[in-house]
Design a protein around this motif. Structure first.
Motif, PDB file in Angstrom:
ATOM      1  N   GLN A 199       0.618  -2.201   2.998  1.00  0.00           N
ATOM      2  CA  GLN A 199       1.256  -0.903   3.202  1.00  0.00           C
ATOM      3  C   GLN A 199       1.920  -0.433   1.921  1.00  0.00           C
ATOM      4  N   LYS A 200       1.511   0.739   1.488  1.00  0.00           N
ATOM      5  CA  LYS A 200       2.146   1.403   0.348  1.00  0.00           C
ATOM      6  C   LYS A 200       3.209   2.353   0.908  1.00  0.00           C
ATOM      7  N   ALA A 201       4.132   2.759   0.014  1.00  0.00           N
ATOM      8  CA  ALA A 201       5.240   3.627   0.434  1.00  0.00           C
ATOM      9  C   ALA A 201       4.726   4.910   1.076  1.00  0.00           C
ATOM     10  N   LYS A 202       5.300   5.258   2.224  1.00  0.00           N
ATOM     11  CA  LYS A 202       4.989   6.478   2.965  1.00  0.00           C
ATOM     12  C   LYS A 202       3.523   6.559   3.387  1.00  0.00           C
ATOM     13  N   LYS A 203       2.883   5.410   3.508  1.00  0.00           N
ATOM     14  CA  LYS A 203       1.507   5.341   3.993  1.00  0.00           C
ATOM     15  C   LYS A 203       1.456   4.441   5.221  1.00  0.00           C
TER      16      LYS A 203
END
Lengths: 112, 119
Positions: B37-41
């Protein structure tokens, strides 16, 4: 292609109000839809599952609706509290394996 | 006990290092997952193990190598990572992989994640 859309803008509400979050999808015929809560830097936590043949599900202050005609789920938190501030993710089953595919989530901020 | 435990919580590694992420659950679940998980994804599925066998590999680069030593443990071996691999790595488990019928089997129980930084 399959898409899950959740409002990328944060939802700001006052404490005590009802928060309503939306999950729209296209090119899916999901057997179920799930909602999760995620706090910053933590893993998502399961909240509710609603099946395709169910219109509404409730759990304490939470209510989820599922409209397969509109291809939309609404997630409501009544009497919201600052502790409800988090990102809420919807997840749909991805087909034959029934493994959920997640939306990007909507950030909810409840102001005291 | 409804807990999935991930270690370490934070990891910083260079592009030439070899490291491993570990995940453990004692709920008797037979399916285990790795997500990135990447930021805001949203969490992106990487691997799925069902009954200790690799069931799904979502075309993940070979620098990520999963391993399931037993039904309670899941490892992710990392080698020659790139800076763009920096992300939150989440482990999850579920009762099993539902093939219809008992959909609750697919409820995901997540660990707190490992925050990975590749320099």
């Amino acid at each position: 292609s399959q898409k899950i859309e959740q409002n990328s803008e944060a939802l700001n509400i006052q404490e005590g109000k009802t928060a309503t979050l939306t999950c729209n999808y296209t090119n899916y015929s999901p057997a179920y839809l799930q909602w999760y809560r995620q706090d910053p830097g933590r893993g998502p936590v399961f909240l509710l599952l609603i099946r395709e043949n169910e219109k509404e599900k409730r759990k304490e202050r939470l209510k989820v609706t599922f409209d397969t005609t509109l291809k939309q789920s609404l997630f409501h938190i009544t009497a919201s509290q600052p502790a409800d501030s988090a990102t809420y993710l919807c997840a749909l089953d991805g087909g034959g394996s029934y493994i959920p595919t997640f939306g990007r989530g909507t950030s909810l901020i409840v102001h005291p | 006990d409804t807990e999935v435990t991930q270690t370490p919580k934070h990891l910083v590694m260079g592009m030439t290092n070899k490291k491993s992420l570990k995940c453990e659950q004692h709920m008797g679940h037979r399916a285990m997952y790795w997500y990135k998980q990447k930021a805001k994804k949203p969490p992106e599925l990487m691997f799925v193990y069902s009954y200790e066998k690799l069931s799904i590999n979502e075309s993940v680069p070979s620098r990520f190598s999963p391993e399931c030593p037993n039904s309670s443990l899941l490892n992710l071996h990392l080698h020659a990572l790139q800076p763009e691999d920096s992300a939150l790595y989440l482990c999850a488990s579920s009762q099993g992989l539902a093939s219809g019928g008992i959909l609750a089997k697919n409820i995901q129980y997540f660990g707190a994640g490992t925050r990975l930084s590749v320099l």
